[in-house]
Motif scaffolding. Sequence first.
Motif, PDB file in Angstrom:
ATOM      1  N   CYS A   3       0.807  -1.215   0.000  1.00  0.00           N
ATOM      2  CA  CYS A   3       0.000   0.000   0.000  1.00  0.00           C
ATOM      3  C   CYS A   3       0.844   1.270   0.000  1.00  0.00           C
ATOM      4  O   CYS A   3       0.332   2.360   0.256  1.00  0.00           O
ATOM      5  N   SER A   4       2.116   1.139  -0.279  1.00  0.00           N
ATOM      6  CA  SER A   4       2.960   2.325  -0.404  1.00  0.00           C
ATOM      7  C   SER A   4       4.105   2.012  -1.354  1.00  0.00           C
ATOM      8  O   SER A   4       4.588   0.888  -1.419  1.00  0.00           O
ATOM      9  N   GLU A  44      -4.183  14.882  -5.645  1.00  0.00           N
ATOM     10  CA  GLU A  44      -4.845  14.093  -4.609  1.00  0.00           C
ATOM     11  C   GLU A  44      -5.930  13.180  -5.176  1.00  0.00           C
ATOM     12  O   GLU A  44      -6.086  12.042  -4.731  1.00  0.00           O
ATOM     13  N   ALA A  90      -4.295  10.062  -6.677  1.00  0.00           N
ATOM     14  CA  ALA A  90      -3.772   9.179  -5.641  1.00  0.00           C
ATOM     15  C   ALA A  90      -4.899   8.445  -4.916  1.00  0.00           C
ATOM     16  O   ALA A  90      -4.772   7.253  -4.568  1.00  0.00           O
ATOM     17  N   GLN A  91      -6.029   9.126  -4.708  1.00  0.00           N
ATOM     18  CA  GLN A  91      -7.156   8.491  -4.031  1.00  0.00           C
ATOM     19  C   GLN A  91      -7.708   7.331  -4.863  1.00  0.00           C
ATOM     20  O   GLN A  91      -8.099   6.288  -4.317  1.00  0.00           O
ATOM     21  N   CYS A 133      -5.365   4.302  -4.374  1.00  0.00           N
ATOM     22  CA  CYS A 133      -5.553   3.650  -3.072  1.00  0.00           C
ATOM     23  C   CYS A 133      -6.863   2.877  -3.024  1.00  0.00           C
ATOM     24  O   CYS A 133      -6.932   1.756  -2.487  1.00  0.00           O
ATOM     25  N   GLU A 147      -7.185   5.372   2.069  1.00  0.00           N
ATOM     26  CA  GLU A 147      -7.069   6.704   1.487  1.00  0.00           C
ATOM     27  C   GLU A 147      -5.610   7.109   1.311  1.00  0.00           C
ATOM     28  O   GLU A 147      -4.720   6.609   2.003  1.00  0.00           O
ATOM     29  N   SER A 148      -5.386   8.027   0.392  1.00  0.00           N
ATOM     30  CA  SER A 148      -4.046   8.571   0.181  1.00  0.00           C
ATOM     31  C   SER A 148      -3.656   9.460   1.359  1.00  0.00           C
ATOM     32  O   SER A 148      -4.464  10.251   1.849  1.00  0.00           O
ATOM     33  N   SER A 164       2.314  13.257  -3.777  1.00  0.00           N
ATOM     34  CA  SER A 164       3.225  12.387  -4.512  1.00  0.00           C
ATOM     35  C   SER A 164       4.667  12.854  -4.444  1.00  0.00           C
ATOM     36  O   SER A 164       5.592  12.053  -4.520  1.00  0.00           O
ATOM     37  N   VAL A 168       2.925   6.758  -4.239  1.00  0.00           N
ATOM     38  CA  VAL A 168       1.691   6.914  -3.461  1.00  0.00           C
ATOM     39  C   VAL A 168       1.852   6.206  -2.124  1.00  0.00           C
ATOM     40  O   VAL A 168       2.427   5.110  -2.059  1.00  0.00           O
ATOM     41  N   CYS A 184      -0.702   5.028   0.986  1.00  0.00           N
ATOM     42  CA  CYS A 184      -2.109   4.882   1.388  1.00  0.00           C
ATOM     43  C   CYS A 184      -2.205   4.585   2.875  1.00  0.00           C
ATOM     44  O   CYS A 184      -1.241   4.157   3.516  1.00  0.00           O
ATOM     45  N   SER A 185      -3.397   4.755   3.438  1.00  0.00           N
ATOM     46  CA  SER A 185      -3.594   4.653   4.872  1.00  0.00           C
ATOM     47  C   SER A 185      -3.555   3.234   5.413  1.00  0.00           C
ATOM     48  O   SER A 185      -3.084   2.979   6.520  1.00  0.00           O
TER      49      SER A 185
END
Length: 328
Positions: free
Chosen positions: A231-232, A253, A256-257, A260, A267-268, A272, A321, A323-324
């Motif tokens: 996720c990253s 944004e 990127a969202q 993700c 979420e992003s 970047s 990216v 992501c959360s």
Amino acid sequence: MFHFFAEPSFRVRLVGGRHRCEGWVQVEQKGGWGAVCDDGWDMKDVAVVCRELGCGEAKGTTSGILYKPSTEEEQKIFIQDVNCNGMEHKLSQCDLQDALDCSYSKAARASCEKSVRLAGGPGRCKGRVEVKYQGQWGTVCKTGWSLSDAKVVCRELDCGRAILTHSCCKKTLQGQGPIWLSNVSCSGKEEELQDCPSGLWGNNNCNHDEDMCVECEDPFDLRLVGGDNSCSGRLEVLHKGKWGTVCDDGWGEMEAQVVCKQLGCGESLFPSVKARRSFGPGVGRIWLDDVRCSGEERSLEQCRHRFWGYHNCNHKEDVAVICSEKQP
């Protein structure tokens, strides 16, 4: 009108749209690609392009943000004054002329629509099977449905190999409105679903619990590499069997969202530019540039972008990216 084009036949493609069946019309001449002038361009001409590309019904001309040429080489106009009767199988069979006085600002565009689609899934190659009949989209019942039918759908949509077909058990994937087809019986070799035997349109005893879903081996895929988890990392997309990076021109944004969300990573978290410093530049192809998303897309492929491989970037501009949600 006389047919002045120097070559008896030429290839056609659409570039800059969300998929291969919409965008600017380009023709190949003497090893290079050039555009078509929109002088006299109408729905009859669009219908021929859609037919030649196997892209279904003509919808019209595209609108919104599309691929814009960045070099003089990309801005050439090859033909103009196209005049089709709408029944030709190829654009080269229409009356047309070599371009003399047309600028790229007048390049012709076309948008086509197939009579089958996969809806409700994460991208155009996974989802509920829907067919269009009498101007309305409807679903397909599981009665008689098999992997052979799924193979035809995936082939027709340029989605590669069929890997799974099943009833759309989840409520979120079940359709609404008419159930158009049941008892579909493809051999698996047909080019289009409409070529397969089936029951009468709209004549069935099915309900939407029996809607069919198909998953194809989507030729488009993406991944994040170089991070501590999936996720990253640096963003890479798969095209024509090769992984390549994405340029950060216009990246923000919203884009990127979408990444993700598509990866199931929440979420992003970071812009970047900050993310790129953590993961470094990539190598090899730079596949995408000038990506524009609204944020509502389920897949990055649905966002606007330049034609594949067209860019003015280097790997110092590769998108990354973070992501959360973390995945192993």
